[in-house]
Design a protein around this motif. Structure first.
Motif, PDB file in Angstrom:
ATOM      1  N   VAL A   1      -4.647  -0.551   1.245  1.00 47.50           N
ATOM      2  CA  VAL A   1      -4.381  -0.722  -0.065  1.00 47.50           C
ATOM      3  C   VAL A   1      -5.419   0.495  -0.267  1.00 47.50           C
ATOM      4  O   VAL A   1      -6.486  -0.230   0.189  1.00 47.50           O
ATOM      5  CB  VAL A   1      -4.885  -2.134  -0.722  1.00 47.50           C
ATOM      6  N   PRO A   2      -5.175   0.990  -1.255  1.00 41.40           N
ATOM      7  CA  PRO A   2      -6.536   1.206  -2.247  1.00 41.40           C
ATOM      8  C   PRO A   2      -7.870   0.533  -2.755  1.00 41.40           C
ATOM      9  O   PRO A   2      -7.677  -0.968  -3.087  1.00 41.40           O
ATOM     10  CB  PRO A   2      -6.029   2.521  -3.731  1.00 41.40           C
ATOM     11  N   ILE A   3      -8.934   0.787  -2.487  1.00 36.07           N
ATOM     12  CA  ILE A   3     -10.166   0.304  -2.506  1.00 36.07           C
ATOM     13  C   ILE A   3     -11.282   1.444  -2.809  1.00 36.07           C
ATOM     14  O   ILE A   3     -10.980   1.521  -1.717  1.00 36.07           O
ATOM     15  CB  ILE A   3     -10.546  -1.134  -1.755  1.00 36.07           C
ATOM     16  N   ASP A   4     -11.996   1.010  -3.749  1.00 36.96           N
ATOM     17  CA  ASP A   4     -13.095   1.331  -3.834  1.00 36.96           C
ATOM     18  C   ASP A   4     -14.433   1.648  -3.474  1.00 36.96           C
ATOM     19  O   ASP A   4     -14.981   0.427  -4.076  1.00 36.96           O
ATOM     20  CB  ASP A   4     -13.016   1.335  -6.069  1.00 36.96           C
ATOM     21  N   MET A   5     -14.929   2.719  -2.385  1.00 37.53           N
ATOM     22  CA  MET A   5     -16.041   1.752  -1.608  1.00 37.53           C
ATOM     23  C   MET A   5     -16.857   2.639  -2.140  1.00 37.53           C
ATOM     24  O   MET A   5     -18.159   3.263  -1.687  1.00 37.53           O
ATOM     25  CB  MET A   5     -15.131   2.637  -0.303  1.00 37.53           C
ATOM     26  N   SER A   6     -17.096   3.247  -3.347  1.00 35.87           N
ATOM     27  CA  SER A   6     -18.053   3.585  -4.227  1.00 35.87           C
ATOM     28  C   SER A   6     -18.785   2.510  -5.873  1.00 35.87           C
ATOM     29  O   SER A   6     -20.467   2.242  -5.236  1.00 35.87           O
ATOM     30  CB  SER A   6     -18.245   4.527  -5.191  1.00 35.87           C
ATOM     31  N   LEU A   7     -18.052   1.131  -5.452  1.00 34.41           N
ATOM     32  CA  LEU A   7     -18.671  -0.047  -5.747  1.00 34.41           C
ATOM     33  C   LEU A   7     -19.418  -0.941  -4.613  1.00 34.41           C
ATOM     34  O   LEU A   7     -19.382  -0.889  -3.621  1.00 34.41           O
ATOM     35  CB  LEU A   7     -17.375  -1.022  -6.281  1.00 34.41           C
TER      36      LEU A   7
END
Lengths: 104, 170
Positions: free
Chosen positions: A16-22
């Protein structure tokens, strides 16, 4: 004379899409990896997360510890409360070759 | 070398190839997975079940391949698999899905099962039988998992056996 640390890079894709820059997502993944690997192996692996896209990220690890990192990623099913699967697509000695494999 | 997997969900061909598999078969649709207790099997069916006698009897049928739904360190069953000279597919989903002590126990049981396979020279291959995308693994991960759990021989060979056993030609 200190030896240069040699690294390996793993291209990982999430289900699933997950923002790994957070930062919170990175910390959550690091905590899960620490739990899966244990203190000693985690210290030797020295994982560092490099965000790539919505569904992908690159994980930098110490050379010869790729298998530990791949196993740890197989066991992780949740990041920041979000259920997901993490797939290791490719490993390489350079980031450049992994960037060519990113989903366009 | 081509790698295959069996899952309980449908995957797009492009997604399977991205994960490094030539094909991910959908159990029940693309592959006939039947309970080992049945008397008659369809051609090229795959029998699954934990009951030793039933699974061993199913393996005696000419075109039937066997799946072990979870780790089962039984010397008798493994000896029967070795005699049938067929590949036994072992579902490794418990090692991925479970957590804590239950996971550690599952890993121990897998290692024990595969230790018996190595001693009896029985062929075994890992599959995921994933219920959702969350429990799927890439080919690279499944190879690493196979090596970690103790599948004998070359881990690439363990994964590629599925397609050949099921009759897909290279």
């Amino acid at each position: 004379m200190a030896k240069r640390i040699k690294n390996r890079y793993l291209l990982a894709q999430t289900s699933v899409p997950i923002d790994m820059s957070l930062i919170e997502n990175q910390k959550s993944l690091e905590e899960k990896m620490l739990k899966a690997l244990g203190t000693a192996t985690y210290s030797y692996t020295m994982p560092k997360i490099i965000p790539a896209s919505q569904n992908e990220f690159i994980l930098r690890v110490h050379r010869n510890t790729e298998e530990h990192a791949i196993l740890a990623l197989s066991f992780i099913k949740e990041i920041s409360g979000k259920r997901l699967g993490i797939y290791t697509i490719k490993t390489s000695g350079t980031i450049k070759s992994l960037r060519e494999k990113l989903i366009k | 070398m081509r790698f295959y997997d069996i899952a309980n969900l449908r995957t797009e061909s492009s997604f399977s190839k991205r994960l490094g598999f030539y094909r991910i078969y959908q159990a029940g649709i693309e592959i006939d997975v039947q309970d080992a207790g049945k008397q008659q099997y369809k051609k090229k069916a795959i029998a699954t079940g934990s009951a030793e006698n039933l699974l061993a009897r199913a393996l005696k049928e000419r075109n039937v391949i066997g799946i072990l739904p979870k780790a089962q360190p039984s010397k008798r069953l493994i000896a029967m698999v070795a005699d049938s000279n067929k590949v036994l597919f072992i579902n490794v989903n418990d090692a991925i899905r479970q957590e804590g002590k239950a996971q550690l126990k599952s890993i121990y049981l897998y290692r024990k099962t595969l230790q018996y396979c190595r001693k009896s020279k029985a062929k075994a291959s890992p599959i995921t039988l994933a219920e959702s995308e969350e429990y799927l693994l890439s080919a690279r991960q499944l190879m690493t998992m196979a090596k970690f759990l103790g599948f004998s021989g070359d881990e690439k060979e363990a994964l590629s056996i599925l397609g050949v056993a099921y009759g897909e030609k290279d």
